[in-house]
Design a protein around this motif. Structure first.
Motif, PDB file in Angstrom:
ATOM      1  N   SER A 171       1.018  -1.170   0.031  1.00 17.37           N
ATOM      2  CA  SER A 171      -0.125   0.064  -0.002  1.00 17.37           C
ATOM      3  C   SER A 171       0.901   1.129  -0.076  1.00 17.37           C
ATOM      4  O   SER A 171       0.177   2.247  -0.363  1.00 17.37           O
ATOM      5  N   SER A 203       0.191   5.360  -4.488  1.00 15.41           N
ATOM      6  CA  SER A 203       0.451   4.765  -3.216  1.00 15.41           C
ATOM      7  C   SER A 203      -1.201   4.801  -2.579  1.00 15.41           C
ATOM      8  O   SER A 203      -1.884   5.581  -2.903  1.00 15.41           O
ATOM      9  N   ARG A 260      -5.804  -1.162  -7.623  1.00 15.45           N
ATOM     10  CA  ARG A 260      -5.183  -1.934  -6.758  1.00 15.45           C
ATOM     11  C   ARG A 260      -6.207  -2.183  -5.778  1.00 15.45           C
ATOM     12  O   ARG A 260      -6.954  -1.413  -5.343  1.00 15.45           O
ATOM     13  N   ASN A 297      -5.228  -3.144  -1.871  1.00 18.08           N
ATOM     14  CA  ASN A 297      -4.165  -3.302  -0.970  1.00 18.08           C
ATOM     15  C   ASN A 297      -4.610  -4.405   0.124  1.00 18.08           C
ATOM     16  O   ASN A 297      -3.337  -4.977   0.710  1.00 18.08           O
ATOM     17  N   ASN A 324      -2.959  -7.238  -1.603  1.00 18.87           N
ATOM     18  CA  ASN A 324      -1.524  -6.908  -2.257  1.00 18.87           C
ATOM     19  C   ASN A 324      -1.367  -7.108  -3.754  1.00 18.87           C
ATOM     20  O   ASN A 324      -0.567  -7.779  -4.363  1.00 18.87           O
TER      21      ASN A 324
END
Length: 118
Positions: A30, A53, A73, A75, A78
């Motif tokens: 993250s 990020s 993404r 987090n 992952n």
């Protein structure tokens, strides 16, 4: 150690869709910006899309894929994704995931092949 493992590539017809995944391990996923690159035979590797990020609130796309590809993404898993729609033959390439640790330190996955052909 840092590992990036791409998956989801394959052969698809023009106009089709694929979703690439990049499973990350060995670092705090993250906290780092992530990117997708691609390299076609005889051509230089080029940036396809990048995501910031954290929650990934900032994204950037190559002009050639804007409106067709979406980077995201998760987090909690992952994992980095690239949703590719309306694929064209010129999208054929090896697609790589990249993690940016610092300006001078980046890690690459081994790549996944995407072939767009009828």
């Amino acid at each position: 150690q840092v590992q990036l493992v791409e998956s989801g590539g394959g052969l698809v017809q023009p106009g089709g869709s694929l979703r690439l995944s990049c499973a990350a391990s060995g670092f705090t996923f993250s906290l780092h910006a992530m990117s997708w690159y691609r390299q076609a035979p005889g051509k230089e590797r080029e940036l396809v899309a990048s995501i910031s990020s954290g929650s990934g609130g900032s994204t950037n796309y190559a002009d050639s894929v804007k409106g067709r590809f979406t980077i995201s993404r998760d987090n909690s898993k992952n994992t980095l994704y690239l949703q590719m729609n309306s694929l064209k033959p010129e999208d054929t390439a090896m697609y790589y995931c990249r993690a940016t640790m610092t300006i001078a330190l980046r890690y690459w996955g081994q790549g996944t092949q995407v072939t767009v052909s009828s």
